[in-house]
Design an enzyme around this catalytic site. Structure first.
Site, PDB file in Angstrom:
ATOM      1  N   ARG A 132      27.699 -42.768 -87.751  1.00  0.00           N
ATOM      2  CA  ARG A 132      27.018 -42.062 -86.659  1.00  0.00           C
ATOM      3  C   ARG A 132      27.359 -40.583 -86.557  1.00  0.00           C
ATOM      4  NH1 ARG A 132      27.255 -47.370 -84.407  1.00  0.00           N
ATOM      5  NH2 ARG A 132      25.143 -48.163 -84.460  1.00  0.00           N
ATOM      6  N   THR A 176      32.118 -47.123 -87.729  1.00  0.00           N
ATOM      7  CA  THR A 176      30.849 -46.414 -87.856  1.00  0.00           C
ATOM      8  C   THR A 176      30.789 -45.237 -86.873  1.00  0.00           C
ATOM      9  OG1 THR A 176      29.892 -47.917 -86.204  1.00  0.00           O
ATOM     10  CG2 THR A 176      29.562 -48.486 -88.523  1.00  0.00           C
ATOM     11  N   SER A 191      35.013 -51.014 -84.975  1.00  0.00           N
ATOM     12  CA  SER A 191      33.986 -52.058 -84.944  1.00  0.00           C
ATOM     13  C   SER A 191      34.591 -53.372 -85.433  1.00  0.00           C
ATOM     14  CB  SER A 191      32.815 -51.687 -85.859  1.00  0.00           C
ATOM     15  OG  SER A 191      32.251 -50.461 -85.469  1.00  0.00           O
ATOM     16  N   GLY A 192      33.898 -54.484 -85.133  1.00  0.00           N
ATOM     17  CA  GLY A 192      34.326 -55.763 -85.695  1.00  0.00           C
ATOM     18  C   GLY A 192      34.526 -56.887 -84.695  1.00  0.00           C
ATOM     19  N   GLU A 194      32.560 -58.992 -83.838  1.00  0.00           N
ATOM     20  CA  GLU A 194      31.885 -60.202 -84.340  1.00  0.00           C
ATOM     21  C   GLU A 194      32.750 -60.900 -85.396  1.00  0.00           C
ATOM     22  OE1 GLU A 194      30.018 -57.413 -83.520  1.00  0.00           O
ATOM     23  OE2 GLU A 194      29.395 -58.588 -81.792  1.00  0.00           O
ATOM     24  N   TRP A 242      32.691 -48.979 -80.549  1.00  0.00           N
ATOM     25  CA  TRP A 242      31.954 -48.384 -81.670  1.00  0.00           C
ATOM     26  C   TRP A 242      31.018 -47.246 -81.313  1.00  0.00           C
ATOM     27  CZ3 TRP A 242      26.656 -50.060 -81.659  1.00  0.00           C
ATOM     28  CH2 TRP A 242      26.387 -51.216 -80.901  1.00  0.00           C
ATOM     29  N   ASN A 260      31.927 -56.501 -76.793  1.00  0.00           N
ATOM     30  CA  ASN A 260      31.954 -57.901 -76.371  1.00  0.00           C
ATOM     31  C   ASN A 260      33.282 -58.563 -76.703  1.00  0.00           C
ATOM     32  OD1 ASN A 260      30.630 -57.667 -79.208  1.00  0.00           O
ATOM     33  ND2 ASN A 260      31.512 -59.708 -79.170  1.00  0.00           N
ATOM     34  N   ASP A 302      27.132 -61.259 -75.735  1.00  0.00           N
ATOM     35  CA  ASP A 302      27.262 -60.083 -76.594  1.00  0.00           C
ATOM     36  C   ASP A 302      26.839 -58.794 -75.880  1.00  0.00           C
ATOM     37  OD1 ASP A 302      27.860 -58.659 -78.911  1.00  0.00           O
ATOM     38  OD2 ASP A 302      25.879 -58.955 -79.808  1.00  0.00           O
ATOM     39  N   ASP A 304      27.981 -55.942 -75.192  1.00  0.00           N
ATOM     40  CA  ASP A 304      28.859 -54.790 -75.435  1.00  0.00           C
ATOM     41  C   ASP A 304      28.610 -53.718 -74.375  1.00  0.00           C
ATOM     42  OD1 ASP A 304      28.158 -56.003 -78.214  1.00  0.00           O
ATOM     43  OD2 ASP A 304      29.815 -54.668 -78.688  1.00  0.00           O
ATOM     44  N   ARG A 329      24.129 -52.751 -71.532  1.00  0.00           N
ATOM     45  CA  ARG A 329      23.423 -53.751 -72.331  1.00  0.00           C
ATOM     46  C   ARG A 329      23.123 -55.004 -71.492  1.00  0.00           C
ATOM     47  NH1 ARG A 329      25.212 -54.298 -78.606  1.00  0.00           N
ATOM     48  NH2 ARG A 329      24.922 -56.537 -78.812  1.00  0.00           N
TER      49      ARG A 329
HETATM   50 CA    CA Z   1      28.681 -56.928 -80.243  1.00  0.00          CA
END
Ligand code: CA
Length: 558
Positions: A132, A176, A191-192, A194, A242, A260, A302, A304, A329
């Site tokens: 990004r 990212t 990130s991560g 998930e 992220w 999340n 989820d 986030d 979200r």
């Molecule tokens: Ca997520």
């Protein structure tokens, strides 16, 4: 004597330039970034992340004469979500695999530095092989890599100066995010969520890459908030970070959103699961948490809360207020007092069925049967879907209209838990992914002009395929954004009327910016398709959108 003094003075000056670079960017410049129309020094076009420019050469009347000036190929077929940073006539932009400096007037490449990856990298990244963008400070370009390194490059040459590892890709950590430089500290997220990570935010020394601090977004049992996790669940608790935070230099506070909890299946992790789906107010020098606000406790869907925390000084009930706003979200638009985290407004800006509202005293959502049944393992249809009422794509706040311009999503999702099994480097969701979407029959997205205090739209511009591009607004009364089918678009900020559009070479998932150089206002945006919607929606209408990342720059026809 005079000549000797002059020579000595020049020598001091020369040594200053040698150590800091002629074009070194300072804290002061970063603080003034939102009003510096000749550069785009900050992610979000200012520490406040308002993505608003006071420029008006391109305005409601003239925008019809906007034409491309040049196009620069990234030689990359992935989603291009990098926000261009512009400084003294040079654009700094990234893909997942390269950092580039381009002459802003001519589009000619000045340098390009590649990022090499271990072969397993793409498999262990959730939702798009992307980056990004950069941060610029003291003659250095800072970026993150998919395999969770933070890199500093020499802004003049692209030569790598230092590299520091934040996490292990084999354990699901990836990066990212565009870094934030606040009060002389390079700050990065991770990130991560998930993949069963334990999330954090890091501070780094810009000169050396030395690790200065780490604030975990998931407290350990002995830390405040640790009692919101049972047993060892905190170790895999998610809480990714992220998207780049905002910064209030007067309050010396960074505002950073948290993703999340892991896994999605909330039965695995009873409790509020702090600080997932929260905003953290942090001291940039130490990473110490000043306050937090949790939007979605024990969230199954989820939701986030990473999306941009926009800062604005607003008049709320007759009082000048240092506000923070977030189109969450979870479908609610929040306004908080950013000095203390007090909730001032929370209203739905899209269809929401998992909660009927937000309790203004406690800040907690008033949940419906949908949430209860989802936690019990029943299959539910939830609005918004796991992609949210708005995903990561940043909105713009225009202080002149008082409206937030955001690309919102108008579909629901189907949700059913399954057992969650943790294995390092594998998805850790506990959710049935075979039947995800409740599309409905209408448009799947809207560009909305939202009143932050009510969540209501002054106008909305529907699109059959939802937009996943960032938004830019200007004092010229123009709102810029783009379509996944490649159209770069301009709208009237007051009415939503389409004023102009231009077909770029691929889909737009980028972040438009504007600046002025030698009396000419430019607008830039990346084009390049392949982000979260295209990966998971199965939308066949996008089958004919060609990949191929590039940077477009526009100006008025001379
Ligand atoms: Ca997520």
């Amino acid at each position: 004597m005079k000549r000797v003094a002059l020579a000595a003075g020049l020598a001091i000056l020369a040594s200053h330039f040698a150590s800091h670079g002629v074009n070194a960017q300072t804290n002061e410049q970063l603080v003034k970034g939102a009003t510096d129309t000749s550069n785009v020094l900050n992610y979000g076009m200012g520490y406040d992340l308002q993505r608003f420019s006071s420029l008006k050469q391109i305005n409601k009347e003239t925008v019809k004469n906007l034409v491309p000036v040049w196009n620069y190929s990234f030689a990359d077929d992935r989603s291009e979500e990098s926000q261009p940073i512009v400084y003294q006539g040079v654009i700094y932009v990234t893909t997942h695999s390269a950092t580039m400096a381009v002459d802003a007037k001519t589009g000619k490449q000045i340098w390009k530095t590649k990022v090499e990856y271990p072969p397993e990298t793409p498999r262990i990244v959730c939702c798009g092989i992307i980056n990004r963008g950069v941060a610029l400070y003291d003659g250095k370009v800072f970026r993150t890599t998919l395999d969770a390194n933070v890199i500093a490059l020499d802004a003049k040459t692209g030569k790598e100066l230092w590299r520091s590892k934040a996490g292990d890709i084999k354990e699901g950590y990836s990066m990212t995010v565009a870094p934030l430089v606040a009060d002389g500290v390079v700050i990065t997220g991770i990130s991560g969520a998930e993949f069963g990570i334990r999330g954090f935010i890091d501070g780094w020394d810009p000169a050396t890459g030395k690790h200065l601090w780490r604030t975990h977004t998931i407290p350990s049992p002995d830390e405040p908030g640790g009692d919101t996790w049972k047993g060892d669940t905190w170790k895999l608790g998610g809480g990714s970070t992220w998207i780049t935070g905002s910064y209030d230099p007067d309050l010396k506070t960074v505002y950073w959103g948290v993703g999340n909890p892991g896994p999605f299946n909330s039965a695995v992790r009873p409790g509020d699961n702090l600080y997932t789906c929260s905003v953290l107010a942090l001291d940039p020098k130490s990473g110490k948490i000043k306050w937090h606000f949790q939007f979605s406790p024990n969230n199954p869907f989820d939701y986030d809360a990473v999306a941009e925390m926009v800062l604005a000084d607003m008049n709320i009930e007759g009082k000048p207020t240092k506000a923070l706003m977030n189109a969450n979200r979870n479908g609610f638009f929040y306004v908080l007092d950013r000095t203390n985290g007090k909730l001032l407004a929370a209203n739905p800006y899209v269809k929401v069925n998992w909660a009927t509202g937000i309790d203004m005293k406690t800040g907690r959502p008033i949940e419906t049967e949908v949430s209860k049944e989802a936690r019990e393992g029943k299959k539910v249809t939830v609005y918004p879907s796991i992609l949210g009422g708005k995903n990561w794509e940043p909105m713009s706040f225009n202080p002149q209209t008082g409206l937030a311009y955001a690309n919102t999503l108008a579909f629901g999702g189907r949700y059913k838990t399954v057992p969650a099994v943790y294995k390092a480097g594998e998805w850790y969701l506990g959710m049935d992914l075979s039947d995800l979407w409740e599309w409905g029959t209408g448009p799947r997205g809207h560009l909305k002009a939202i009143d932050p205090m009510t969540g209501k739209a002054k106008w909305e511009e529907p699109s059959d395929i939802p937009r996943f591009s960032g938004v830019l607004s200007t004092a010229g009364g123009v709102v810029f954004t783009g379509q996944l089918t490649g159209e770069f678009e301009a709208f009237d900020a007051d009415t939503g009327k389409t004023l102009w559009q231009f077909q770029t070479g691929s889909g737009i998932e980028g972040q438009p910016v504007t600046w002025q150089q030698d009396g000419v206002q430019y607008v830039a945006v990346t084009s390049g398709y392949g982000g979260v919607y295209s990966l998971f929606s199965g939308d066949e209408r996008l089958a004919n959108v060609p990949p191929g990342g590039s940077l477009w720059v526009f100006a008025l026809k001379q």
